[in-house]
Design a protein around this motif. Structure first.
Motif, PDB file in Angstrom:
ATOM      1  N   GLU A 153       0.780  -1.253  -0.050  1.00  0.00           N
ATOM      2  CA  GLU A 153       0.104  -0.066   0.083  1.00  0.00           C
ATOM      3  C   GLU A 153       0.788   1.207  -0.107  1.00  0.00           C
ATOM      4  O   GLU A 153       1.936   1.171   0.444  1.00  0.00           O
ATOM      5  CB  GLU A 153      -0.862  -0.117   1.398  1.00  0.00           C
ATOM      6  CG  GLU A 153      -1.928  -1.267   1.152  1.00  0.00           C
ATOM      7  CD  GLU A 153      -2.675  -1.364   2.499  1.00  0.00           C
ATOM      8  OE1 GLU A 153      -2.684  -0.270   3.350  1.00  0.00           O
ATOM      9  OE2 GLU A 153      -3.870  -2.147   2.523  1.00  0.00           O
ATOM     10  N   THR A 172      -4.267   4.068  -8.727  1.00  0.00           N
ATOM     11  CA  THR A 172      -4.182   3.234  -7.746  1.00  0.00           C
ATOM     12  C   THR A 172      -4.864   1.952  -8.426  1.00  0.00           C
ATOM     13  O   THR A 172      -5.692   2.089  -9.394  1.00  0.00           O
ATOM     14  CB  THR A 172      -4.903   3.347  -6.347  1.00  0.00           C
ATOM     15  OG1 THR A 172      -6.177   3.749  -6.525  1.00  0.00           O
ATOM     16  CG2 THR A 172      -4.432   4.529  -5.668  1.00  0.00           C
ATOM     17  N   TYR A 174      -6.470  -1.643  -6.770  1.00  0.00           N
ATOM     18  CA  TYR A 174      -6.725  -2.611  -5.833  1.00  0.00           C
ATOM     19  C   TYR A 174      -8.242  -3.228  -6.101  1.00  0.00           C
ATOM     20  O   TYR A 174      -9.123  -2.433  -6.488  1.00  0.00           O
ATOM     21  CB  TYR A 174      -6.854  -2.046  -4.507  1.00  0.00           C
ATOM     22  CG  TYR A 174      -5.516  -1.506  -4.067  1.00  0.00           C
ATOM     23  CD1 TYR A 174      -4.649  -2.389  -3.421  1.00  0.00           C
ATOM     24  CD2 TYR A 174      -5.103  -0.105  -4.043  1.00  0.00           C
ATOM     25  CE1 TYR A 174      -3.254  -1.629  -2.801  1.00  0.00           C
ATOM     26  CE2 TYR A 174      -3.889   0.272  -3.684  1.00  0.00           C
ATOM     27  CZ  TYR A 174      -2.974  -0.429  -3.172  1.00  0.00           C
ATOM     28  OH  TYR A 174      -1.779  -0.127  -2.846  1.00  0.00           O
ATOM     29  N   ASN A 176      -4.740  -5.429  -6.185  1.00  0.00           N
ATOM     30  CA  ASN A 176      -3.344  -4.994  -6.995  1.00  0.00           C
ATOM     31  C   ASN A 176      -3.050  -5.957  -7.869  1.00  0.00           C
ATOM     32  O   ASN A 176      -2.832  -7.321  -7.532  1.00  0.00           O
ATOM     33  CB  ASN A 176      -2.418  -4.503  -5.809  1.00  0.00           C
ATOM     34  CG  ASN A 176      -1.174  -3.764  -6.544  1.00  0.00           C
ATOM     35  OD1 ASN A 176      -0.186  -4.798  -6.735  1.00  0.00           O
ATOM     36  ND2 ASN A 176      -1.292  -2.736  -6.888  1.00  0.00           N
ATOM     37  N   GLY A 183      -6.280  -4.647  -0.712  1.00  0.00           N
ATOM     38  CA  GLY A 183      -6.686  -3.424  -0.353  1.00  0.00           C
ATOM     39  C   GLY A 183      -7.842  -3.275   0.734  1.00  0.00           C
ATOM     40  O   GLY A 183      -8.133  -4.550   1.151  1.00  0.00           O
ATOM     41  N   ASN A 204      -8.912   4.670  -9.481  1.00  0.00           N
ATOM     42  CA  ASN A 204      -8.659   3.061  -8.983  1.00  0.00           C
ATOM     43  C   ASN A 204      -9.168   2.296 -10.101  1.00  0.00           C
ATOM     44  O   ASN A 204     -10.209   2.305 -10.600  1.00  0.00           O
ATOM     45  CB  ASN A 204      -9.619   2.761  -7.659  1.00  0.00           C
ATOM     46  CG  ASN A 204      -9.154   1.477  -7.271  1.00  0.00           C
ATOM     47  OD1 ASN A 204      -7.957   1.161  -6.890  1.00  0.00           O
ATOM     48  ND2 ASN A 204     -10.085   0.346  -6.935  1.00  0.00           N
TER      49      ASN A 204
END
Length: 389
Positions: A153, A172, A174, A176, A183, A204
């Motif tokens: 993270e 990001t 997640y 991941n 996550g 994300n």
């Protein structure tokens, strides 16, 4: 001789594009290569999904240009999927935009929001396309480290100490890829607070939520996340439709409209039959995920055995369709290790370095390969053979 654009100096040919040519050449020479490097699902979509695209061929509308925003029932399908699986409510008319795979969304979002010289926070290790697209649009990648000791993270305290004044976007991913870190909503809450403070658009990338994961989550479950975040998703991994190229971006209507301005100048709509198949996929019940995960679970257990035989270590609690494994002590180069396996054991896996320099010392095994093939690899690489690698 016509010279290429300077932007191409900032990117290289995708690793798998080059490496698969090499693997193909070995196969053409009779080498029995087993490919465990690529995350392309080998399983079929549900029979109802295939029937939907077949039946669509007879619809007079199937062969015409389609809406840039996709069929209304497809947008409603995505909205229902998010409500049913993530408890996230969105307006299908303004907050959902179907994409020809989420990968194109990375480019569309970057073109919509980034100016030359803007900075972009990108995970290391992470999906290589984040860096290449950032370079292609003339922005500057700013890598942030993901480390095993921090559960892969971001260290937001470390990022707070950096100059973030030019950062426009933060990527990001997640659950991941490549690390398999799941996550958490607690992490998402911290990320949303961080980007709100610094006025950064958070995206994300979320295609792995339902693969070997008992707790699917979305960044948009966080209160007020829609004000500052977008989420990409895809049917590729969840429904075995990677070659169909179906994805979507979901979030604030103003952000979606900006992405649509780019997209409408880049294509002429998604093929009607594919949209019909996607609509059917989004209606599948929970037993679909259970059946898929039962297969992936058996495969993963075999890959764990293979990693053990190679002297690698891994996190049994990771999720997704890969096994991210730390190489044995004393192995200096992931790429040399992968090449040795390729040329001495006819096995191709992915070196961690293709995901960034923080991937050095790791390799990635794909679960997109039938059990018998994994057992064949296990037959080639016994515990006794580990010392030769």
């Amino acid at each position: 001789m016509i010279t290429t654009a300077k932007r191409l100096e900032q990117v290289q040919e995708y690793y798998f594009s080059q490496k698969l040519r090499e693997v193909g050449q070995l196969i053409s020479k009779g080498k029995p290569i087993i490919n465990m490097g690529i995350g392309s699902p080998d399983l079929k979509p549900d029979h109802k999904v295939i029937a939907a695209i077949q039946n669509a061929m007879n619809d007079p509308k199937a062969h015409q240009y389609q809406s840039y925003q996709g069929l209304p029932e497809l947008r409603k399908g995505f909205a229902h999927f998010y409500k049913n699986n993530f408890q996230v409510g969105v307006n299908p008319d303004t907050e959902v935009l179907p994409l020809m795979g989420s990968k194109e969304g990375i480019m569309h979002i970057s073109l919509a929001f980034l100016n030359e010289g803007d900075e972009v926070l990108i995970p290391n290790p992470g999906y290589p396309t984040y860096v290449s697209v950032t370079n292609l649009v003339g922005a500057q990648p700013v890598l942030y480290d993901l480390k095993a000791e921090n559960n892969w993270e971001p260290d937001l305290d470390a990022l707070e100490k950096q100059d973030l004044s030019k950062v426009k976007i933060m990527w990001t991913n997640y659950p991941n890829m490549p690390t398999g870190a799941a996550g958490s909503l607690a992490l998402f809450e911290k990320l949303v607070a961080f980007v709100k403070k610094h006025q950064i658009l958070l995206i994300n990338d979320n295609p792995y939520s339902f693969v070997l994961n008992n707790n699917p989550i979305s960044i948009l479950q966080v209160d007020e996340a829609k004000d500052i975040a977008l989420e990409l998703n895809s049917l590729s991994k969840t429904f075995n439709m990677s070659g169909w190229r179906v994805g979507m971006v979901i979030g604030n209507a103003k952000y979606i409209d900006a992405v649509l301005k780019v997209k409408s100048n880049m294509d002429s709509g998604m093929f009607y039959g594919i949209q019909k198949g996607a609509i059917e996929a989004l209606q599948l019940e929970a037993d679909w995920f259970e059946q898929q995960n039962a297969i992936y679970s058996r495969r993963r257990n075999l890959v764990f055995q293979l990693a053990d035989n190679l002297g690698c270590t891994y996190d049994k609690n990771s999720v997704g369709m890969f096994v991210w494994a730390k190489l044995p002590e004393g192995v200096a180069s992931s790429e040399e290790y992968v090449d040795k396996l390729l040329y001495e054991n006819d096995l191709f896996i992915a070196p961690g370095t293709i995901f960034g320099d923080k991937g050095e010392g790791y390799v990635r095994f794909s679960l997109c390969i039938e059990e018998e093939k994994i057992k064949e690899v296990l037959g080639r690489i016994s515990v006794e053979e580990e010392i030769h690698l």
